[in-house]
Motif scaffolding. Structure first.
Motif, PDB file in Angstrom:
ATOM      1  N   LEU A   1      -9.475   7.500   4.633  1.00  0.00           N
ATOM      2  CA  LEU A   1      -9.675   6.151   4.116  1.00  0.00           C
ATOM      3  C   LEU A   1      -9.482   5.113   5.218  1.00  0.00           C
ATOM      4  O   LEU A   1      -8.514   5.185   5.984  1.00  0.00           O
ATOM      5  CB  LEU A   1      -8.686   5.865   2.982  1.00  0.00           C
ATOM      6  CG  LEU A   1      -8.742   6.809   1.781  1.00  0.00           C
ATOM      7  CD1 LEU A   1      -7.641   6.448   0.783  1.00  0.00           C
ATOM      8  CD2 LEU A   1     -10.110   6.787   1.119  1.00  0.00           C
TER       9      LEU A   1
ATOM     10  N   ARG B   1      -9.374  13.603  -3.320  1.00  0.00           N
ATOM     11  CA  ARG B   1      -9.260  12.155  -3.221  1.00  0.00           C
ATOM     12  C   ARG B   1      -9.006  11.555  -4.609  1.00  0.00           C
ATOM     13  O   ARG B   1      -9.718  11.819  -5.564  1.00  0.00           O
ATOM     14  CB  ARG B   1     -10.533  11.592  -2.598  1.00  0.00           C
ATOM     15  CG  ARG B   1     -10.586  10.096  -2.471  1.00  0.00           C
ATOM     16  CD  ARG B   1     -11.656   9.683  -1.463  1.00  0.00           C
ATOM     17  NE  ARG B   1     -12.843  10.529  -1.507  1.00  0.00           N
ATOM     18  CZ  ARG B   1     -14.024  10.154  -1.994  1.00  0.00           C
ATOM     19  NH1 ARG B   1     -14.187   8.944  -2.494  1.00  0.00           N
ATOM     20  NH2 ARG B   1     -15.054  10.965  -1.956  1.00  0.00           N
ATOM     21  N   GLN B   2      -7.967  10.724  -4.697  1.00  0.00           N
ATOM     22  CA  GLN B   2      -7.595  10.126  -5.969  1.00  0.00           C
ATOM     23  C   GLN B   2      -7.032   8.727  -5.762  1.00  0.00           C
ATOM     24  O   GLN B   2      -6.362   8.466  -4.762  1.00  0.00           O
ATOM     25  CB  GLN B   2      -6.526  10.958  -6.689  1.00  0.00           C
ATOM     26  CG  GLN B   2      -6.936  12.359  -7.067  1.00  0.00           C
ATOM     27  CD  GLN B   2      -5.816  13.106  -7.755  1.00  0.00           C
ATOM     28  OE1 GLN B   2      -5.100  12.571  -8.584  1.00  0.00           O
ATOM     29  NE2 GLN B   2      -5.648  14.378  -7.387  1.00  0.00           N
ATOM     30  N   THR B   3      -7.269   7.868  -6.721  1.00  0.00           N
ATOM     31  CA  THR B   3      -6.658   6.543  -6.754  1.00  0.00           C
ATOM     32  C   THR B   3      -5.715   6.506  -7.948  1.00  0.00           C
ATOM     33  O   THR B   3      -6.161   6.630  -9.093  1.00  0.00           O
ATOM     34  CB  THR B   3      -7.716   5.435  -6.890  1.00  0.00           C
ATOM     35  OG1 THR B   3      -8.586   5.486  -5.758  1.00  0.00           O
ATOM     36  CG2 THR B   3      -7.066   4.064  -6.962  1.00  0.00           C
TER      37      THR B   3
ATOM     38  N   GLU C   1      -4.808   0.619  -8.510  1.00  0.00           N
ATOM     39  CA  GLU C   1      -5.598  -0.339  -7.729  1.00  0.00           C
ATOM     40  C   GLU C   1      -4.731  -1.478  -7.218  1.00  0.00           C
ATOM     41  O   GLU C   1      -4.971  -2.006  -6.134  1.00  0.00           O
ATOM     42  CB  GLU C   1      -6.739  -0.895  -8.582  1.00  0.00           C
ATOM     43  CG  GLU C   1      -7.791   0.132  -8.981  1.00  0.00           C
ATOM     44  CD  GLU C   1      -8.747   0.463  -7.854  1.00  0.00           C
ATOM     45  OE1 GLU C   1      -8.609  -0.126  -6.753  1.00  0.00           O
ATOM     46  OE2 GLU C   1      -9.633   1.318  -8.063  1.00  0.00           O
TER      47      GLU C   1
ATOM     48  N   PRO D   1      -2.424  -0.834  -4.325  1.00  0.00           N
ATOM     49  CA  PRO D   1      -3.219   0.361  -4.037  1.00  0.00           C
ATOM     50  C   PRO D   1      -2.333   1.571  -3.721  1.00  0.00           C
ATOM     51  O   PRO D   1      -1.477   1.508  -2.843  1.00  0.00           O
ATOM     52  CB  PRO D   1      -4.062  -0.046  -2.825  1.00  0.00           C
ATOM     53  CG  PRO D   1      -3.391  -1.255  -2.253  1.00  0.00           C
ATOM     54  CD  PRO D   1      -2.628  -1.904  -3.344  1.00  0.00           C
TER      55      PRO D   1
ATOM     56  N   HIS E   1      -3.057   5.597  -3.022  1.00  0.00           N
ATOM     57  CA  HIS E   1      -4.195   6.486  -2.791  1.00  0.00           C
ATOM     58  C   HIS E   1      -3.793   7.830  -2.190  1.00  0.00           C
ATOM     59  O   HIS E   1      -2.909   7.905  -1.330  1.00  0.00           O
ATOM     60  CB  HIS E   1      -5.197   5.839  -1.825  1.00  0.00           C
ATOM     61  CG  HIS E   1      -5.911   4.658  -2.393  1.00  0.00           C
ATOM     62  ND1 HIS E   1      -7.026   4.762  -3.186  1.00  0.00           N
ATOM     63  CD2 HIS E   1      -5.661   3.327  -2.261  1.00  0.00           C
ATOM     64  CE1 HIS E   1      -7.446   3.544  -3.523  1.00  0.00           C
ATOM     65  NE2 HIS E   1      -6.631   2.667  -2.979  1.00  0.00           N
ATOM     66  N   TYR E   2      -4.485   8.883  -2.645  1.00  0.00           N
ATOM     67  CA  TYR E   2      -4.593  10.149  -1.927  1.00  0.00           C
ATOM     68  C   TYR E   2      -5.967  10.160  -1.259  1.00  0.00           C
ATOM     69  O   TYR E   2      -6.988   9.986  -1.946  1.00  0.00           O
ATOM     70  CB  TYR E   2      -4.551  11.347  -2.878  1.00  0.00           C
ATOM     71  CG  TYR E   2      -3.207  11.711  -3.445  1.00  0.00           C
ATOM     72  CD1 TYR E   2      -2.252  12.367  -2.674  1.00  0.00           C
ATOM     73  CD2 TYR E   2      -2.910  11.453  -4.785  1.00  0.00           C
ATOM     74  CE1 TYR E   2      -1.025  12.734  -3.207  1.00  0.00           C
ATOM     75  CE2 TYR E   2      -1.698  11.820  -5.339  1.00  0.00           C
ATOM     76  CZ  TYR E   2      -0.750  12.457  -4.543  1.00  0.00           C
ATOM     77  OH  TYR E   2       0.456  12.838  -5.088  1.00  0.00           O
ATOM     78  N   PRO E   3      -6.049  10.392   0.041  1.00  0.00           N
ATOM     79  CA  PRO E   3      -7.368  10.490   0.681  1.00  0.00           C
ATOM     80  C   PRO E   3      -8.004  11.865   0.519  1.00  0.00           C
ATOM     81  O   PRO E   3      -9.185  12.047   0.795  1.00  0.00           O
ATOM     82  CB  PRO E   3      -7.072  10.209   2.149  1.00  0.00           C
ATOM     83  CG  PRO E   3      -5.674  10.730   2.343  1.00  0.00           C
ATOM     84  CD  PRO E   3      -4.957  10.467   1.039  1.00  0.00           C
TER      85      PRO E   3
ATOM     86  N   PHE F   1     -13.908   5.003   1.853  1.00  0.00           N
ATOM     87  CA  PHE F   1     -13.853   6.410   2.248  1.00  0.00           C
ATOM     88  C   PHE F   1     -14.886   6.695   3.322  1.00  0.00           C
ATOM     89  O   PHE F   1     -16.006   6.176   3.278  1.00  0.00           O
ATOM     90  CB  PHE F   1     -14.126   7.283   1.027  1.00  0.00           C
ATOM     91  CG  PHE F   1     -14.307   8.740   1.323  1.00  0.00           C
ATOM     92  CD1 PHE F   1     -13.216   9.557   1.545  1.00  0.00           C
ATOM     93  CD2 PHE F   1     -15.582   9.298   1.367  1.00  0.00           C
ATOM     94  CE1 PHE F   1     -13.387  10.912   1.815  1.00  0.00           C
ATOM     95  CE2 PHE F   1     -15.765  10.648   1.633  1.00  0.00           C
ATOM     96  CZ  PHE F   1     -14.662  11.455   1.858  1.00  0.00           C
TER      97      PHE F   1
ATOM     98  N   TYR G   1       0.865  -1.186   0.000  1.00  0.00           N
ATOM     99  CA  TYR G   1       0.000   0.000   0.000  1.00  0.00           C
ATOM    100  C   TYR G   1       0.895   1.226   0.000  1.00  0.00           C
ATOM    101  O   TYR G   1       1.958   1.246   0.641  1.00  0.00           O
ATOM    102  CB  TYR G   1      -0.905   0.007   1.236  1.00  0.00           C
ATOM    103  CG  TYR G   1      -1.944   1.110   1.259  1.00  0.00           C
ATOM    104  CD1 TYR G   1      -3.205   0.907   0.703  1.00  0.00           C
ATOM    105  CD2 TYR G   1      -1.674   2.355   1.825  1.00  0.00           C
ATOM    106  CE1 TYR G   1      -4.169   1.908   0.705  1.00  0.00           C
ATOM    107  CE2 TYR G   1      -2.618   3.364   1.830  1.00  0.00           C
ATOM    108  CZ  TYR G   1      -3.871   3.132   1.276  1.00  0.00           C
ATOM    109  OH  TYR G   1      -4.816   4.133   1.277  1.00  0.00           O
TER     110      TYR G   1
ATOM    111  N   VAL H   1     -10.540  -0.727   0.546  1.00  0.00           N
ATOM    112  CA  VAL H   1     -10.358   0.688   0.883  1.00  0.00           C
ATOM    113  C   VAL H   1     -11.718   1.371   0.827  1.00  0.00           C
ATOM    114  O   VAL H   1     -12.387   1.342  -0.212  1.00  0.00           O
ATOM    115  CB  VAL H   1      -9.386   1.375  -0.102  1.00  0.00           C
ATOM    116  CG1 VAL H   1      -9.209   2.844   0.267  1.00  0.00           C
ATOM    117  CG2 VAL H   1      -8.043   0.660  -0.117  1.00  0.00           C
TER     118      VAL H   1
END
Length: 421
Positions: free
Chosen positions: A239, A210-212, A215, A218, A220-222, A252, A201, A250
């Motif tokens: 997250l 928020r961005q992915t 996948e 993973p 991620h930006y929350p 939100f 992760y 994951v």
């Protein structure tokens, strides 16, 4: 996901949060009643408390804060004290915390005055590994670094190296993708470089949306936990992450106490201010939610109210009427201001073909391709030129069209009256 040790039901749960910017004031709100102002001031702390409440309720193993807990330009002892209090609450529940500092709360300053409890682990200025180890729980290796100063322009992902001996590996990085044109670039990285680290992760911070980015693995930006201006509209939060040997889940969850919303209201087929207010009241109820709402309304379209809306007194009266009583409601909808993008009721092509002065004016404006001769004295002025940027073609065209609109607006009503005589 590479599992090195552990049982078949091996799993870990944590919260990934970032960009708290505690005690940073809202921008663009303007004057508001005292009770709303107090709510705004508390909003970042309310959002933090919701992160903590979620962690306790979900019985997570730890929380990751991926940078910018504080805000450099608005740091306060109050923010540090409130954060430390929440960290102590987590300690009471046996929850660890892993922190990196970002470009807004970097290490090279004298503002980190309060000591945090020993369940909080802060990464230093160089990339290192910190283990999460607790009896009966999977072993996790977390990797990260805190900004030693405001600006970090190197690709720090090259310094993240996997250390064997853990069930899971998590990277924590406050930065942005190389080539990002929408944000100031700090600690730039490529998604490819993060994937190649073979971590389970990546917990990112710095981007408030928020961005992915990937996948699998993973990445991620929350986003931030509380929107701070109209550009940060919509739900904000953190997250909840669960890792096991087969999958990553994951989800939100919302933390913001105040939501920013940007809406548009058309003035087309709206003959009166009363009707326009009815439209806005309907809009207000459609965007009302359990949180407080700060809304910017843009008036758009072509209609008879165009000129009236450009009267400052009228706008102020409308705002006052539409705000009435909202400061006494928990789930208020507070209109910050109106933005005007309306057009008057005249047809440019029709006017151009008319024999009147407005037609002559429009035909003349079509022959003007540049405003440089008209503004050359301004741009060559000894003092003024130091504060002026050169205009590009789009900016020149925009100024010409705006000047044209102002002139036609001023003349059209008069000539329209002459036509009807």
């Amino acid at each position: 996901m590479n599992i090195e040790v552990g049982s078949s039901d091996l799993s870990i749960r944590f919260i990934h949060a970032a960009d708290c910017h505690l005690d940073r004031p809202f921008s663009g709100v303007g004057q508001c009643p005292p009770q709303l102002a107090e709510r705004f001031e508390e909003s970042t702390f309310t959002a933090l408390e919701r992160v903590i409440q979620k962690a306790v309720m979900e019985r997570v193993d730890f929380i990751i804060f991926a940078g910018d807990i504080y805000d450099q330009s608005h740091r306060s002892l109050r923010a540090q004290k409130r954060f430390a209090k929440n960290m102590s609450l987590l300690k009471e529940h046996g929850i660890d915390v892993y922190i990196i500092h970002g470009n807004h709360d970097f290490l090279d300053n004298n503002n980190h005055l309060l000591t945090l409890p020993d369940n909080v682990h802060v990464f230093g200025p160089t990339v290192s590994m910190m283990p999460f180890e607790k009896q009966g729980r999977p072993r996790v290796h977390l990797y990260g670094f805190s900004y030693p100063e405001r600006h970090v322009h190197d690709d720090m992902s090259a310094h993240f190296h996997k250390v064997d001996g853990a069930d899971f590996h998590i990277g924590i990085l406050h930065g942005s993708v190389q080539g990002n044109k929408q944000h100031e670039v700090y600690a730039p990285f490529t998604v490819k470089s993060l994937i190649e680290k073979d971590f389970d992760y990546w917990a990112l911070g710095h981007i408030h949306k928020r961005q992915t980015l990937s996948e699998e693995p993973p990445i991620h930006y929350p986003g931030n936990i509380q929107g701070l201006n109209i550009k940060e509209s919509g739900d904000k939060g953190a997250l909840l992450v669960e890792l096991d040997r087969h999958k990553t889940e994951v989800s939100f969850f919302k933390t913001a106490d105040i939501i920013w919303i940007d809406e548009t209201v058309s003035i087309v087929n709206c003959p009166s201010i009363d009707r326009l207010i009815d439209r806005i009241e309907t809009l207000k109820e459609s965007i009302r939610r359990e949180e407080g709402v700060l809304a910017r309304v843009t008036f758009a379209g072509q209609g008879p109210l165009h000129h009236l809306l450009y009267e400052e007194a009228m706008i102020e009266e409308m705002l006052e009427a539409l705000r009435d009583g909202e400061d006494e409601i928990e789930n208020f909808v507070w209109l910050m201001f109106f933005q005007l993008k309306t057009k008057p009721e005249w047809d440019r092509e029709q006017l151009m073909s008319s024999p009147y002065f407005t037609g002559d004016l429009l035909r003349l404006s079509c022959r003007e391709t540049s405003i440089k001769p008209m503004i050359s004295d301004l741009f060559s002025h000894r003092r003024a030129k130091k504060y002026l940027d050169r205009l590009n073609k789009d900016e020149e065209a925009g100024i010409l069209r705006e000047a044209e609109t102002l002139l036609i607006d001023a003349l059209y009503d008069l000539e329209k009256g002459e036509e009807n005589d």
